[in-house]
Write an enzyme that holds these catalytic residues in place. Sequence first.
Site, PDB file in Angstrom:
ATOM      1  N   SER A 103      23.619  37.692  62.374  1.00 59.22           N
ATOM      2  CA  SER A 103      24.829  38.538  62.899  1.00 59.22           C
ATOM      3  C   SER A 103      25.544  37.686  63.837  1.00 59.22           C
ATOM      4  O   SER A 103      25.894  36.443  63.486  1.00 59.22           O
ATOM      5  CB  SER A 103      24.278  39.900  63.672  1.00 59.22           C
ATOM      6  OG  SER A 103      25.471  40.626  64.044  1.00 59.22           O
ATOM      7  N   ASP A 242      28.269  38.376  60.397  1.00 59.90           N
ATOM      8  CA  ASP A 242      27.834  39.273  59.194  1.00 59.90           C
ATOM      9  C   ASP A 242      28.958  40.324  58.982  1.00 59.90           C
ATOM     10  O   ASP A 242      28.897  41.152  58.200  1.00 59.90           O
ATOM     11  CB  ASP A 242      26.480  39.863  59.222  1.00 59.90           C
ATOM     12  CG  ASP A 242      26.324  40.906  60.278  1.00 59.90           C
ATOM     13  OD1 ASP A 242      26.824  40.917  61.272  1.00 59.90           O
ATOM     14  OD2 ASP A 242      25.429  41.707  60.196  1.00 59.90           O
TER      15      ASP A 242
END
Length: 444
Positions: A103, A242
């Site tokens: 992420s 992401d």
Amino acid sequence: MGHLFGTDGVRGLANADLTPELALSLAQAGARVLASARSGSGRPVAVVGRDTRASGEMLEAAVCAGLTAAGVDALRVGVVPTPAVAYLTDHYDAAFGVMISASHNPMPDNGIKFFGPGGHKLADAAEDAIESALDAAVQRPTGEDVGRVRDADDALDVYLRHLAGIVHTSLNPVTVVVDCAHGAAYLAAPRAYRTAGATVIAISADPDGNNINDGCGSTHLDQVQAAVREYGADLGLAHDGDADRCLAVDATGEIVDGDAIMAVLATSMKDAGTLSDNTLVATVMSNLGLHLAMTEAGIAVRTTGVGDRYVLEELRAGGYALGGEQSGHVVIPSYGTTGDGILTGLALMDRMASTGKSLAELASIMHALPQVLINVRVADKNVVAQAESVKQAVALAEGELGATGRVLLRPSGTEQLVRVMVEAATAEQAQSVAERIAAVVEAA
């Protein structure tokens, strides 16, 4: 072995903490737990996606090896956002999905997260079962029962067609700068926004495997702020590595965070009659200003712990239509099973186009109280957070703030940090109180 799963999958330094061997074992264990619950004939299928990190190539190979060794077919969808893996897991009727990403974390880190049937995040019990299965002795399939690896060449197109459904007004009047963080949004976000009619200026959209989140994206908004001013854009959108997050800036470069975005979308959905029970789901980190704005708009707020998984649990339990986090994770269950930054960006611009209002006008319904967040690195976050001296410092601060502010102290879900968040009537008071508590945390 310690507890592997954090608030959002398994994360660590790639090839040191998160090794190919661990990735292979996790994939095998995930296959045993998640594929066993699947009904129907034929080999189970798992969707496998990743972000742009160089280590993702290595870990993707390991995950696919683990899946196929467990008798599961690996359907690779390539570099796509995390919410795309969730959607595609359902679209392809897969037994489960695997996303390889850390992420918003720096490039050297990576992570593995699982989605269950239908693209839903796993409950704690399922993650515990996967962890327990890591060392289980099982007989592996052989011959024709070994899984296969294949590529879904249409995956990104399928996901983008799905996203198009949220836009009800042409975005032709809107010019947007999108910061793709050199991550999984670099192809998907510009295409989605252009397809909806917006004029798109893409920045940080040239990944090389090493530059993901490097001074860009949702954790470094200065680049998108500068670009919005330079190009005279109507707004800027910034995604993380992401693309499950979206933060915005208005035409002047002022930040519109997740709380303000939720305020805009909640009132939009209330006007359209699609906000179930006129209720928004947010976490304890959301600013008091959001609660005040929603009360003024006749919208209730349900509060959960930190982490979009807890928002998702509350959304599903109550059948609610909108939830999210201040950090920019926003969930619209009628369109997705998890936070989706690109979906959020489309919904925000759709509200702008349909009302003819600027983002600044729309976001003005919420006035955030000054908020200070200090992250204190400690040896054991859970022990420190429960220390008596820390509890006393928090109680003293809460008495001082009264009804004009609040204190939230919690251990990080992913790092050895204690997070000290203070809201107060003035920025000076919030900073002073936060620093005082942080000093006690550091000494504990």
